[in-house]
Scaffold this motif. Structure first.
Motif, PDB file in Angstrom:
ATOM      1  N   MET A 191     -12.692 -16.354   5.662  1.00 31.37           N
ATOM      2  CA  MET A 191     -12.375 -16.144   4.068  1.00 31.37           C
ATOM      3  C   MET A 191     -10.922 -16.440   3.800  1.00 31.37           C
ATOM      4  O   MET A 191     -10.172 -16.398   4.673  1.00 31.37           O
ATOM      5  CB  MET A 191     -12.380 -14.707   3.936  1.00 31.37           C
ATOM      6  N   THR A 192     -10.857 -17.074   2.665  1.00 29.76           N
ATOM      7  CA  THR A 192      -9.653 -17.444   1.946  1.00 29.76           C
ATOM      8  C   THR A 192      -9.017 -16.411   1.150  1.00 29.76           C
ATOM      9  O   THR A 192      -9.463 -15.806   0.336  1.00 29.76           O
ATOM     10  CB  THR A 192      -9.961 -18.887   1.187  1.00 29.76           C
ATOM     11  N   GLU A 193      -7.551 -16.058   1.632  1.00 36.14           N
ATOM     12  CA  GLU A 193      -6.976 -15.145   0.922  1.00 36.14           C
ATOM     13  C   GLU A 193      -6.354 -15.636  -0.447  1.00 36.14           C
ATOM     14  O   GLU A 193      -6.264 -16.995  -0.398  1.00 36.14           O
ATOM     15  CB  GLU A 193      -5.753 -14.708   1.629  1.00 36.14           C
ATOM     16  N   CYS A 194      -5.737 -14.995  -1.320  1.00 40.08           N
ATOM     17  CA  CYS A 194      -5.025 -15.389  -2.355  1.00 40.08           C
ATOM     18  C   CYS A 194      -3.827 -16.142  -1.963  1.00 40.08           C
ATOM     19  O   CYS A 194      -3.273 -15.852  -0.910  1.00 40.08           O
ATOM     20  CB  CYS A 194      -4.598 -14.056  -3.266  1.00 40.08           C
ATOM     21  N   THR A 195      -3.449 -17.065  -2.689  1.00 43.53           N
ATOM     22  CA  THR A 195      -2.504 -18.000  -2.251  1.00 43.53           C
ATOM     23  C   THR A 195      -1.079 -17.768  -2.820  1.00 43.53           C
ATOM     24  O   THR A 195      -0.245 -18.183  -2.310  1.00 43.53           O
ATOM     25  CB  THR A 195      -2.975 -19.551  -2.514  1.00 43.53           C
ATOM     26  N   TRP A 196      -1.061 -16.991  -3.868  1.00 40.65           N
ATOM     27  CA  TRP A 196       0.214 -16.602  -4.429  1.00 40.65           C
ATOM     28  C   TRP A 196       1.314 -16.186  -3.560  1.00 40.65           C
ATOM     29  O   TRP A 196       2.377 -16.051  -3.575  1.00 40.65           O
ATOM     30  CB  TRP A 196       0.106 -15.854  -5.606  1.00 40.65           C
ATOM     31  N   PRO A 197       1.024 -15.209  -2.397  1.00 40.40           N
ATOM     32  CA  PRO A 197       2.192 -14.604  -1.561  1.00 40.40           C
ATOM     33  C   PRO A 197       2.723 -15.532  -0.919  1.00 40.40           C
ATOM     34  O   PRO A 197       2.163 -16.155   0.160  1.00 40.40           O
ATOM     35  CB  PRO A 197       1.335 -13.429  -0.954  1.00 40.40           C
ATOM     36  N   SER A 198       4.034 -15.737  -0.918  1.00 39.97           N
ATOM     37  CA  SER A 198       4.636 -17.005  -0.409  1.00 39.97           C
ATOM     38  C   SER A 198       5.767 -16.262   0.527  1.00 39.97           C
ATOM     39  O   SER A 198       6.562 -17.232   1.228  1.00 39.97           O
ATOM     40  CB  SER A 198       5.381 -17.618  -1.403  1.00 39.97           C
ATOM     41  N   SER A 199       6.025 -15.035   0.856  1.00 39.98           N
ATOM     42  CA  SER A 199       6.786 -14.381   1.929  1.00 39.98           C
ATOM     43  C   SER A 199       6.018 -13.309   2.450  1.00 39.98           C
ATOM     44  O   SER A 199       5.066 -12.745   2.216  1.00 39.98           O
ATOM     45  CB  SER A 199       8.139 -14.060   1.280  1.00 39.98           C
ATOM     46  N   ASP A 200       6.645 -12.875   3.713  1.00 40.71           N
ATOM     47  CA  ASP A 200       5.904 -11.862   4.397  1.00 40.71           C
ATOM     48  C   ASP A 200       5.977 -10.438   3.557  1.00 40.71           C
ATOM     49  O   ASP A 200       4.962  -9.758   3.709  1.00 40.71           O
ATOM     50  CB  ASP A 200       6.882 -11.485   5.964  1.00 40.71           C
ATOM     51  N   LEU A 201       7.092 -10.183   2.732  1.00 41.89           N
ATOM     52  CA  LEU A 201       7.156  -8.929   1.957  1.00 41.89           C
ATOM     53  C   LEU A 201       5.962  -9.092   0.763  1.00 41.89           C
ATOM     54  O   LEU A 201       5.376  -8.279   0.664  1.00 41.89           O
ATOM     55  CB  LEU A 201       8.528  -9.272   1.348  1.00 41.89           C
ATOM     56  N   MET A 202       5.888 -10.510   0.346  1.00 45.30           N
ATOM     57  CA  MET A 202       4.855 -10.396  -0.701  1.00 45.30           C
ATOM     58  C   MET A 202       3.442 -10.430   0.039  1.00 45.30           C
ATOM     59  O   MET A 202       2.552  -9.742  -0.763  1.00 45.30           O
ATOM     60  CB  MET A 202       4.986 -11.817  -1.316  1.00 45.30           C
ATOM     61  N   LYS A 203       3.215 -10.896   1.110  1.00 42.25           N
ATOM     62  CA  LYS A 203       2.118 -10.813   1.949  1.00 42.25           C
ATOM     63  C   LYS A 203       1.673  -9.173   2.258  1.00 42.25           C
ATOM     64  O   LYS A 203       0.454  -8.745   2.022  1.00 42.25           O
ATOM     65  CB  LYS A 203       1.830 -11.557   2.880  1.00 42.25           C
ATOM     66  N   VAL A 204       2.651  -8.441   2.511  1.00 41.08           N
ATOM     67  CA  VAL A 204       2.344  -7.161   2.960  1.00 41.08           C
ATOM     68  C   VAL A 204       1.889  -6.317   1.515  1.00 41.08           C
ATOM     69  O   VAL A 204       1.130  -5.668   1.065  1.00 41.08           O
ATOM     70  CB  VAL A 204       3.643  -6.620   3.570  1.00 41.08           C
ATOM     71  N   TYR A 205       2.786  -6.576   0.384  1.00 47.25           N
ATOM     72  CA  TYR A 205       2.259  -6.264  -1.005  1.00 47.25           C
ATOM     73  C   TYR A 205       0.788  -6.586  -1.326  1.00 47.25           C
ATOM     74  O   TYR A 205       0.006  -5.746  -1.756  1.00 47.25           O
ATOM     75  CB  TYR A 205       3.301  -6.528  -1.820  1.00 47.25           C
ATOM     76  N   HIS A 206       0.461  -7.790  -1.126  1.00 40.81           N
ATOM     77  CA  HIS A 206      -0.936  -8.207  -1.615  1.00 40.81           C
ATOM     78  C   HIS A 206      -2.036  -7.573  -0.805  1.00 40.81           C
ATOM     79  O   HIS A 206      -2.819  -7.331  -1.226  1.00 40.81           O
ATOM     80  CB  HIS A 206      -0.981  -9.823  -1.107  1.00 40.81           C
ATOM     81  N   GLU A 207      -1.660  -7.272   0.770  1.00 41.79           N
ATOM     82  CA  GLU A 207      -2.730  -6.769   1.490  1.00 41.79           C
ATOM     83  C   GLU A 207      -2.732  -5.284   1.329  1.00 41.79           C
ATOM     84  O   GLU A 207      -3.805  -4.831   1.673  1.00 41.79           O
ATOM     85  CB  GLU A 207      -2.100  -7.309   2.968  1.00 41.79           C
ATOM     86  N   LYS A 208      -1.502  -4.462   1.191  1.00 45.63           N
ATOM     87  CA  LYS A 208      -1.658  -3.248   0.914  1.00 45.63           C
ATOM     88  C   LYS A 208      -1.780  -2.560  -0.291  1.00 45.63           C
ATOM     89  O   LYS A 208      -1.924  -1.272  -0.448  1.00 45.63           O
ATOM     90  CB  LYS A 208      -0.581  -2.614   1.972  1.00 45.63           C
ATOM     91  N   GLU A 209      -1.310  -3.143  -1.220  1.00 44.63           N
ATOM     92  CA  GLU A 209      -0.825  -2.529  -2.695  1.00 44.63           C
ATOM     93  C   GLU A 209      -1.681  -3.148  -3.746  1.00 44.63           C
ATOM     94  O   GLU A 209      -2.225  -2.537  -4.587  1.00 44.63           O
ATOM     95  CB  GLU A 209       0.498  -2.245  -2.934  1.00 44.63           C
ATOM     96  N   TRP A 210      -1.640  -4.400  -3.785  1.00 41.88           N
ATOM     97  CA  TRP A 210      -1.939  -5.238  -4.904  1.00 41.88           C
ATOM     98  C   TRP A 210      -3.464  -5.059  -5.320  1.00 41.88           C
ATOM     99  O   TRP A 210      -4.117  -5.336  -4.654  1.00 41.88           O
ATOM    100  CB  TRP A 210      -1.433  -6.568  -4.877  1.00 41.88           C
TER     101      TRP A 210
END
Length: 185
Positions: free
Chosen positions: A1-20
């Motif tokens: 599966m391909t994830e969304c490409t907008w998270p560009s940092s570890d902090l953004m990836k965590v937000y994307h995975e856990k909250e967004w």
């Protein structure tokens, strides 16, 4: 599966995975997202996320009652002493919006009830194939923005409101191939 490409940092990836785009009906969390999205106006979300802990500390974990009671002196102290965006209007909007949230809570039982009434209690689950397909605003965000402004809320333009609706899960804009999309969880 391909994830969304907008998270560009570890902090953004965590937000994307856990909250967004995760459904959240907790008024304190919703108020935090409303406040942070308003702080983002004209800036990047990453800038705000990097300052999130300072915002939480400054605004007492976004306790709505405590934010509604902040004095002008306390707001100025937040502006000068905390690692938050220094825009006076954005800082004052937290108190203003907290007072209005309290009114909504009295009328609707909760801020969540008020917001979810716009979608009849059902999240909007989009099926985008590319992050470039995701709009910046929609009819829903335009309507809610107008309604919030009529009530007296600040920093709630249609683009801010659209991002806010994503942040609390009313809208799921993960691309369809992302493992965090509603259909894939």
């Amino acid at each position: 599966m391909t994830e969304c490409t907008w998270p560009s940092s570890d902090l953004m990836k965590v937000y994307h995975e856990k909250e967004w785009c995760r459904i959240n009906k907790d008024d304190q969390y919703i108020f935090e997202m409303l406040s942070l999205e308003g702080a983002q106006a004209g800036l990047s979300w990453e800038t705000v996320i990097q300052k999130r802990h300072a915002y939480q500390e400054a605004f007492k974990q976004f306790d709505i009652e405590k934010c509604a009671q902040l004095t002008d002196d306390e707001l100025e102290e937040i502006r000068t002493e905390y690692n938050v965006i220094k825009h006076k209007g954005k800082i004052k909007s937290v108190r203003n919006n907290a007072l209005l949230v309290q009114n909504i809570q009295q009328q609707y039982g909760s801020l969540a009830n008020f917001l979810w009434s716009y979608v009849e209690g059902k999240p909007i689950i989009n099926e985008w194939h590319n992050t470039t397909d995701i709009p910046a605003e929609t009819e829903l965000s335009i309507k809610l923005s107008k309604d919030l402004k009529k009530i007296g809320f600040n920093f709630v333009g249609p683009k801010i409101v659209y991002s806010f609706l994503q942040s609390i899960g009313i809208i799921d804009d993960h691309i369809i191939t992302c493992p965090y999309h509603s259909y894939n969880r």
